[in-house]
Write a protein that holds these residues in place. Structure first.
Motif, PDB file in Angstrom:
ATOM      1  N   GLY A 136       0.804  -1.215   0.000  1.00  0.00           N
ATOM      2  CA  GLY A 136       0.000   0.000   0.000  1.00  0.00           C
ATOM      3  C   GLY A 136       0.836   1.264   0.000  1.00  0.00           C
ATOM      4  N   LEU A 137       1.952   1.256   0.727  1.00  0.00           N
ATOM      5  CA  LEU A 137       2.857   2.402   0.735  1.00  0.00           C
ATOM      6  C   LEU A 137       3.437   2.636  -0.663  1.00  0.00           C
ATOM      7  CD1 LEU A 137       4.821   1.840   4.051  1.00  0.00           C
ATOM      8  CD2 LEU A 137       3.393   3.818   3.534  1.00  0.00           C
ATOM      9  N   LEU A 138       3.885   1.570  -1.296  1.00  0.00           N
ATOM     10  CA  LEU A 138       4.499   1.704  -2.617  1.00  0.00           C
ATOM     11  C   LEU A 138       3.498   2.135  -3.677  1.00  0.00           C
ATOM     12  CD1 LEU A 138       6.867  -1.409  -2.579  1.00  0.00           C
ATOM     13  CD2 LEU A 138       7.477   0.991  -2.235  1.00  0.00           C
ATOM     14  N   ASP A 153      13.685  -2.952   1.060  1.00  0.00           N
ATOM     15  CA  ASP A 153      13.276  -2.419  -0.235  1.00  0.00           C
ATOM     16  C   ASP A 153      13.880  -1.024  -0.342  1.00  0.00           C
ATOM     17  OD1 ASP A 153      11.720  -1.028  -2.329  1.00  0.00           O
ATOM     18  OD2 ASP A 153      10.447  -2.808  -2.291  1.00  0.00           O
ATOM     19  N   SER A 154      14.659  -0.799  -1.374  1.00  0.00           N
ATOM     20  CA  SER A 154      15.388   0.466  -1.516  1.00  0.00           C
ATOM     21  C   SER A 154      14.456   1.656  -1.677  1.00  0.00           C
ATOM     22  CB  SER A 154      16.346   0.390  -2.717  1.00  0.00           C
ATOM     23  OG  SER A 154      15.624   0.169  -3.921  1.00  0.00           O
ATOM     24  N   ARG A 155      13.185   1.425  -1.974  1.00  0.00           N
ATOM     25  CA  ARG A 155      12.227   2.520  -2.147  1.00  0.00           C
ATOM     26  C   ARG A 155      11.630   2.993  -0.834  1.00  0.00           C
ATOM     27  NH1 ARG A 155       8.479  -0.663  -6.261  1.00  0.00           N
ATOM     28  NH2 ARG A 155       9.077  -2.278  -4.750  1.00  0.00           N
ATOM     29  N   VAL A 272       7.815   2.922   8.724  1.00  0.00           N
ATOM     30  CA  VAL A 272       8.275   2.813   7.341  1.00  0.00           C
ATOM     31  C   VAL A 272       7.486   3.779   6.473  1.00  0.00           C
ATOM     32  CG1 VAL A 272       6.706   0.871   6.862  1.00  0.00           C
ATOM     33  CG2 VAL A 272       8.756   1.181   5.474  1.00  0.00           C
ATOM     34  N   TRP A 273       8.196   4.410   5.525  1.00  0.00           N
ATOM     35  CA  TRP A 273       7.542   5.301   4.568  1.00  0.00           C
ATOM     36  C   TRP A 273       8.377   5.363   3.297  1.00  0.00           C
ATOM     37  CZ3 TRP A 273       9.875   6.991   9.068  1.00  0.00           C
ATOM     38  CH2 TRP A 273      10.946   7.884   8.950  1.00  0.00           C
ATOM     39  N   ARG A 274       7.808   5.891   2.240  1.00  0.00           N
ATOM     40  CA  ARG A 274       8.506   5.948   0.956  1.00  0.00           C
ATOM     41  C   ARG A 274       9.659   6.948   1.000  1.00  0.00           C
ATOM     42  NH1 ARG A 274       3.518   6.903  -0.057  1.00  0.00           N
ATOM     43  NH2 ARG A 274       4.030   9.011  -0.723  1.00  0.00           N
TER      44      ARG A 274
END
Length: 304
Positions: A136-138, A153-155, A272-274
């Motif tokens: 959902g964040l991505l 995840d590098s993003r 965690v966040w983008r």
């Protein structure tokens, strides 16, 4: 640029609700105005954004491609608006998605505190397993997530919040409950009920047994922790769950924690966040309040 921000907003509303009439109500527009705006956007992009199935609209291939980009545009527009009115920096809707353990045991207190201290900040909470939080964040569905363990995840940017650990639990009437230590062979012979694949709890448990237990008899998999606890309490099963989720039942004598020194099941809950989200005063506010709350809980020995 041919399309307008309003057209993107209409597209996002229809995509969320899968209905022109529902989107019209949400946006305080007429159905004809929503249909016209959506048609204009499809004509401008020269792509069908929806597949029409009766009264229901589902995203086409191109609609699915556009959806996360549209959400980011709308989020950036909101941040621009907030940034131009400094007195409202800590106001607005903050979309938070959390895994079950934090949502049940930690977030009620956190949201209550934020509601009191920052009445203009509204937390829109969704509860999912760790894999769906990240997804959902991505896809720009959420502004912020709380997950169990790490997710590389590098993003995504990730910061540890609280330490936690999993335990293996059984009914007090289970044969293993009378042993001081449960052996690896006993764990292999047991019937297990576990969280579903994709859950952070399941991922950490499987990491702990890797190289230690060759085969595991997984009888059932469920999303809901309450169901797993009920099955263990009333049946011949073992389960592995966060200590926070079983603390009350263990204290009441409804469940017992088996000693499994062979398994390292320590973990942590993380924010965690983008990485492309940029600065966000609402996120900073939530993180600050969460860290204050956890420090207070530790000082009063309410969290272990």
């Amino acid at each position: 640029m041919k399309y307008s921000l309003k057209q993107i907003m209409v597209f996002d509303a229809v995509a969320s609700l899968e209905s022109v009439s529902a989107a019209a109500r949400k946006l305080s527009m007429t159905q004809s105005a929503v249909s016209m705006s959506l048609g204009q956007l499809e004509n401008l992009l020269d792509r069908p954004l929806f597949i029409r199935q009766g009264n229901r609209l589902t995203l086409s291939h191109w609609g699915n491609w556009l959806r996360p980009k549209a959400r980011k545009l709308l989020q950036d527009a909101q941040q621009i608006e907030l940034g131009l009115h400094e007195q409202h920096l800590i106001s607005g809707i903050f979309r938070l998605c959390s895994s079950q353990t934090a949502a049940e045991h930690l977030l009620p207190e956190l949201i209550s505190k934020i509601d009191t201290d920052f009445p203009e900040l509204r937390i829109a909470l969704t509860v999912e397993n760790t894999e769906h939080v990240v997804e959902g964040l991505l896809n720009y569905q959420y502004d912020f997530g709380i997950i169990e363990g790490r997710y590389d995840d590098s993003r995504l940017h990730q910061e540890q919040w609280l330490n936690d650990h999993l335990v293996v639990v059984a009914s007090p009437h289970h044969p293993y409950a009378r042993y001081e230590t449960t052996s690896v062979s006993q764990l292999e012979q047991a019937k297990w009920v576990l969280r579903e694949q994709g859950a952070g709890t399941r991922r950490i448990f499987e990491g702990a047994i890797h190289g230690v237990i060759e085969t595991l008899n997984v009888w059932k998999e469920y999303e809901h922790v309450s169901l797993l606890k009920a099955l263990v309490k009333n049946g011949p099963y073992l389960s592995s769950l966060p200590f926070l989720d079983v603390e009350k039942e263990v204290s009441n004598g409804d469940l017992v924690i088996l000693s499994t020194p062979q398994l390292n099941m320590h973990r942590h809950l993380s924010f965690v966040w983008r990485c492309d989200a940029g600065e966000n005063p609402l996120r900073d506010c939530v993180i600050t309040q969460a860290r204050k709350m956890s420090k207070h809980r530790q000082n009063h020995k309410l969290y272990k």
